[in-house]
Design a protein around this motif. Structure first.
Motif, PDB file in Angstrom:
ATOM      1  N   PHE A  14       0.757  -1.130  -0.240  1.00  0.00           N
ATOM      2  CA  PHE A  14       0.007   0.036   0.052  1.00  0.00           C
ATOM      3  C   PHE A  14       0.859   1.220   0.067  1.00  0.00           C
ATOM      4  CE2 PHE A  14      -2.954   3.171   2.095  1.00  0.00           C
ATOM      5  CZ  PHE A  14      -3.849   2.920   1.313  1.00  0.00           C
ATOM      6  N   HIS A  15       0.822   2.017  -1.092  1.00  0.00           N
ATOM      7  CA  HIS A  15       1.687   3.454  -1.052  1.00  0.00           C
ATOM      8  C   HIS A  15       0.752   4.183  -2.295  1.00  0.00           C
ATOM      9  CE1 HIS A  15       3.202   1.059  -4.378  1.00  0.00           C
ATOM     10  NE2 HIS A  15       3.713   2.054  -4.819  1.00  0.00           N
ATOM     11  N   GLY A  16       1.379   5.195  -2.213  1.00  0.00           N
ATOM     12  CA  GLY A  16       0.776   6.337  -3.364  1.00  0.00           C
ATOM     13  C   GLY A  16       2.077   6.727  -4.356  1.00  0.00           C
ATOM     14  N   HIS A  17       1.415   7.499  -5.228  1.00  0.00           N
ATOM     15  CA  HIS A  17       2.248   7.694  -6.546  1.00  0.00           C
ATOM     16  C   HIS A  17       2.241   9.251  -6.598  1.00  0.00           C
ATOM     17  CE1 HIS A  17       1.360   3.575  -7.092  1.00  0.00           C
ATOM     18  NE2 HIS A  17       2.840   3.608  -7.430  1.00  0.00           N
ATOM     19  N   PHE A  18       3.280   9.656  -7.148  1.00  0.00           N
ATOM     20  CA  PHE A  18       3.476  11.204  -7.483  1.00  0.00           C
ATOM     21  C   PHE A  18       3.910  11.181  -8.696  1.00  0.00           C
ATOM     22  CE2 PHE A  18       5.828  15.050  -8.288  1.00  0.00           C
ATOM     23  CZ  PHE A  18       5.106  16.221  -7.667  1.00  0.00           C
ATOM     24  N   LYS A  19       3.607  12.059  -9.940  1.00  0.00           N
ATOM     25  CA  LYS A  19       3.648  11.923 -10.804  1.00  0.00           C
ATOM     26  C   LYS A  19       4.264  13.387 -11.456  1.00  0.00           C
ATOM     27  CE  LYS A  19       3.152  10.980 -15.873  1.00  0.00           C
ATOM     28  NZ  LYS A  19       2.402  10.884 -16.919  1.00  0.00           N
TER      29      LYS A  19
ATOM     30  N   ILE B 110       4.854  18.779  -9.579  1.00  0.00           N
ATOM     31  CA  ILE B 110       6.392  19.155 -10.156  1.00  0.00           C
ATOM     32  C   ILE B 110       7.251  18.561  -9.141  1.00  0.00           C
ATOM     33  CG2 ILE B 110       8.111  20.890 -10.834  1.00  0.00           C
ATOM     34  CD1 ILE B 110       5.850  22.640 -11.754  1.00  0.00           C
ATOM     35  N   CYS B 111       8.240  17.573  -9.494  1.00  0.00           N
ATOM     36  CA  CYS B 111       9.111  17.143  -8.575  1.00  0.00           C
ATOM     37  C   CYS B 111      10.169  18.076  -7.939  1.00  0.00           C
ATOM     38  CB  CYS B 111       9.725  15.715  -9.171  1.00  0.00           C
ATOM     39  SG  CYS B 111      10.822  16.111 -10.392  1.00  0.00           S
ATOM     40  N   LYS B 112      10.707  17.561  -6.871  1.00  0.00           N
ATOM     41  CA  LYS B 112      11.626  18.378  -6.524  1.00  0.00           C
ATOM     42  C   LYS B 112      13.057  18.604  -7.536  1.00  0.00           C
ATOM     43  CE  LYS B 112      15.102  18.212  -2.595  1.00  0.00           C
ATOM     44  NZ  LYS B 112      15.793  17.518  -1.548  1.00  0.00           N
TER      45      LYS B 112
END
Length: 149
Positions: A91-96, A133-135
């Motif tokens: 169980f985890h989330g995703h960042f696009k 927007i990613c780091k």
């Protein structure tokens, strides 16, 4: 650091999940474990075609379908036409990232589903997708902005 896996380890992993090992299944599993980038079937095909000249896209799709049925992978769709595959089935989330397109995993607590509004519901599937927007891309934007000043 990229992990590497021995063929014997991969064969045992497949057998443990009720899958008969084959060259294609071992190579696809190895790719997924060593490249945790949430690839599409096409990404996997393009990465393995030089190693396995007889490989077909159908073989990759069939292998991924089998892995999905046996619980080795899960799928993500991110408002795209093509499915992406995730070897991490916890169980985890995703960042696009909307700029570079990379997908990042992040931890999520299952306690977030223990709310009054969901009492009595039977939850079958949970997709937690975050967009932005990613780091890395943010740092590039800031750097470019500072250079323009």
């Amino acid at each position: 650091m990229k992990m590497t896996y021995r063929v014997e380890e991969l064969k045992e992993y497949l057998k443990k999940h009720g899958i008969r090992p084959s060259t294609i299944r071992i190579k696809v599993l190895k790719y997924l474990l060593e490249n945790r980038i949430h690839p599409t079937a096409d990404d996997i095909y393009k990465s393995l075609i030089n190693e396995i000249p007889t490989l077909s896209k159908t073989s990759v799709y069939n292998t991924l379908d089998l892995f999905l049925k046996k619980g080795l992978v899960s799928t993500l769709s991110f408002k795209e036409k093509e499915l992406r595959y995730d070897i991490n089935t916890r169980f985890h989330g995703h960042f696009k990232c909307e700029i570079c397109g990379k997908v990042y995993d992040f931890p999520v607590s299952e306690k977030m589903l223990e709310v009054d509004e969901l009492k009595g519901f039977s939850i079958k599937n949970v997709d937690i997708n975050v967009y932005g927007i990613c780091k890395e891309c943010n740092e590039k934007i800031i750097k470019n902005f500072k250079e323009e000043e």
